[in-house]
Design a protein around this motif. Structure first.
Motif, mmCIF file in Angstrom:
data_model
loop_
_atom_site.group_PDB
_atom_site.id
_atom_site.type_symbol
_atom_site.label_atom_id
_atom_site.label_comp_id
_atom_site.label_asym_id
_atom_site.label_seq_id
_atom_site.Cartn_x
_atom_site.Cartn_y
_atom_site.Cartn_z
ATOM 1 N N ASP A 23 0.829 -1.204 0.000
ATOM 2 C CA ASP A 23 0.000 0.000 0.000
ATOM 3 C C ASP A 23 0.865 1.255 0.000
ATOM 4 O O ASP A 23 2.023 1.227 0.436
ATOM 5 N N PRO A 24 0.307 2.393 -0.440
ATOM 6 C CA PRO A 24 1.023 3.666 -0.318
ATOM 7 C C PRO A 24 1.385 3.926 1.156
ATOM 8 O O PRO A 24 0.632 3.564 2.054
ATOM 9 N N TYR A 25 2.516 4.550 1.374
ATOM 10 C CA TYR A 25 3.018 4.750 2.735
ATOM 11 C C TYR A 25 3.113 6.235 3.093
ATOM 12 O O TYR A 25 3.940 6.646 3.905
ATOM 13 N N PHE A 26 2.227 7.043 2.510
ATOM 14 C CA PHE A 26 2.279 8.503 2.655
ATOM 15 C C PHE A 26 2.162 8.986 4.089
ATOM 16 O O PHE A 26 2.589 10.102 4.410
ATOM 17 N N GLY A 27 1.577 8.171 4.968
ATOM 18 C CA GLY A 27 1.412 8.599 6.352
ATOM 19 C C GLY A 27 2.153 7.724 7.340
ATOM 20 O O GLY A 27 1.967 7.867 8.550
ATOM 21 N N HIS A 28 3.014 6.836 6.845
ATOM 22 C CA HIS A 28 3.723 5.933 7.743
ATOM 23 C C HIS A 28 4.614 6.752 8.681
ATOM 24 O O HIS A 28 5.372 7.616 8.240
ATOM 25 N N PRO A 29 4.542 6.484 9.980
ATOM 26 C CA PRO A 29 5.313 7.299 10.941
ATOM 27 C C PRO A 29 6.808 7.359 10.646
ATOM 28 O O PRO A 29 7.433 8.410 10.824
ATOM 29 N N MET A 30 7.393 6.262 10.185
ATOM 30 C CA MET A 30 8.835 6.279 9.925
ATOM 31 C C MET A 30 9.174 7.069 8.663
ATOM 32 O O MET A 30 10.248 7.670 8.572
ATOM 33 N N TYR A 31 8.275 7.070 7.691
ATOM 34 C CA TYR A 31 8.472 7.899 6.492
ATOM 35 C C TYR A 31 8.382 9.378 6.862
ATOM 36 O O TYR A 31 9.233 10.188 6.452
ATOM 37 N N ILE A 32 7.373 9.747 7.650
ATOM 38 C CA ILE A 32 7.231 11.137 8.086
ATOM 39 C C ILE A 32 8.433 11.558 8.924
ATOM 40 O O ILE A 32 8.958 12.668 8.775
ATOM 41 N N GLU A 33 8.910 10.663 9.765
ATOM 42 C CA GLU A 33 10.080 10.973 10.599
ATOM 43 C C GLU A 33 11.316 11.191 9.733
ATOM 44 O O GLU A 33 12.099 12.121 9.974
#
Length: 354
Positions: free
Chosen positions: A187-197
């Motif tokens: 799935d898209p990971y636009f809101g994944h905490p580690m991506y945002i971090e």
């Protein structure tokens, strides 16, 4: 990347003439947009023809679009696109920066997967357009014993013109396999905490290294026609959420960050505001003298970031009176990004590997 060669043996209780089969394992196939093989006219034409003939990218009727593409666009655009690619080309490796970075990402992720899963997995990458093709890499994985393949389009936000067309090509490749592997799509990971971090850390580093603090951060996402939003494509909403989550993680107010869209093509209205116009407005109307620009929709720096943002969009800002332009590179093979992508992969391997 792991070696595709793998020991093969005849299954237990099989007759003596049964073909040997490689030991089963799980394939992890990363997918990015693609790149021309070189910057000359014919290499660019082949690449652009494949890209612009994709109806996920340009969805006009083929009878209307193809004559325009073949007779007009592809007679001229390979020259200008080739010059743009040449300005950013990795001459030492004789490849585009996207290829160089994707190789580095894949190698780093493969190392992490090997450390965790040993020889149970095989990691590789493919390109939707150009080489290495999705079809060739699916074939390699099947031949290497991958009875399961996790397909990972490297687009944080879903769009029909990016994630969906990558998935389409993967499904087409599966159609040609005699014994199809079981498949999963990440799935898209636009809101994944580690991506945002990882995004937030890259912003904080860039701001800490800047001579002066930028007046505003422009999050520039690749554009799509406004019509796509009206037809149900979630891309616009997911881009907005990425910016919001990034702002919340940074602890900023809404005046310190904004969302824009770049790379429009053709006569239609695309998602607004357009980055090239908005950076000029920020300088001319809002008096912003120093802006920073990042590109959260791109997992790796490419023609749209290194040439379009760092040259064309920068020029638009400076011509409107802007003084300092800070481009913040994509996450590329930054360790925090590799960790984030690896975590997403691990979450999607549940039940497939020990």
């Amino acid at each position: 990347m792991l070696d595709a060669t793998h020991s093969a043996s005849r299954p237990d209780h099989a007759p003596a003439d049964h073909p040997a089969l490689p030991k089963e394992r799980v394939g992890i196939l990363l997918a990015n947009l693609g790149t021309p093989d070189a910057t000359d006219y014919w290499s660019m034409r082949r690449y652009l023809n494949e890209f612009l003939s994709d109806q996920r990218v340009i969805d006009y009727p083929r009878w209307k679009w193809q004559p325009l593409l073949q007779l007009i666009i592809l007679s001229k655009r390979p020259f200008s696109s080739g010059a743009a690619y040449k300005s950013i080309w990795n001459e030492e490796a004789n490849e585009s920066p996207l290829m160089t970075i994707t190789k580095a990402q894949t190698a780093a992720i493969a190392q992490k997967m090997t450390e965790r899963y040993g020889d149970q997995v095989m990691v590789d990458f493919c390109m939707r357009y150009g080489n290495p093709s999705t079809k060739s890499k699916v074939r390699e994985m099947v031949e290497a014993g991958c009875r399961k393949i996790l397909f990972f389009p490297l687009y944080p936000q879903y769009a029909g013109a990016t994630s969906a067309t990558a998935n389409d090509q993967f499904f087409r490749a599966l159609m040609e396999e005699k014994w199809q592997p079981t498949a999963r799509i990440v799935d898209p990971y636009f809101g994944h905490p580690m991506y945002i971090e990882a995004l937030a850390q890259s912003i904080e580093r860039a701001y800490a290294q800047a001579d002066s603090r930028p007046d505003i951060l422009v999050c520039s996402y690749h554009g799509v026609p406004q019509r796509y939003l009206m037809e149900g494509d979630p891309y616009h909403c997911q881009c907005q959420k990425t910016t919001r989550l990034l702002r919340e993680r940074l602890g900023w107010d809404k005046t310190q960050i904004t969302t824009t869209f770049q790379s429009r093509f053709g006569p239609e209205e695309w998602l607004k505001p357009y980055t090239v116009d908005e950076v000029a407005r920020l300088a001319k109307e809002d008096g912003k003298k120093h802006i920073a620009v990042c590109a959260p929709a791109f997992s790796a720096d490419c023609i749209e970031t290194l040439e379009e943002i760092n040259e064309e969009i920068k020029e638009s800002f400076e011509e409107a009176g802007g003084e300092k332009f800070t481009y913040i590179p994509c996450l590329n093979d930054d360790p925090a990004h590799v960790d984030a992508l690896s975590r997403v992969i691990e979450e999607n391997l549940g039940g497939w590997v020990d």
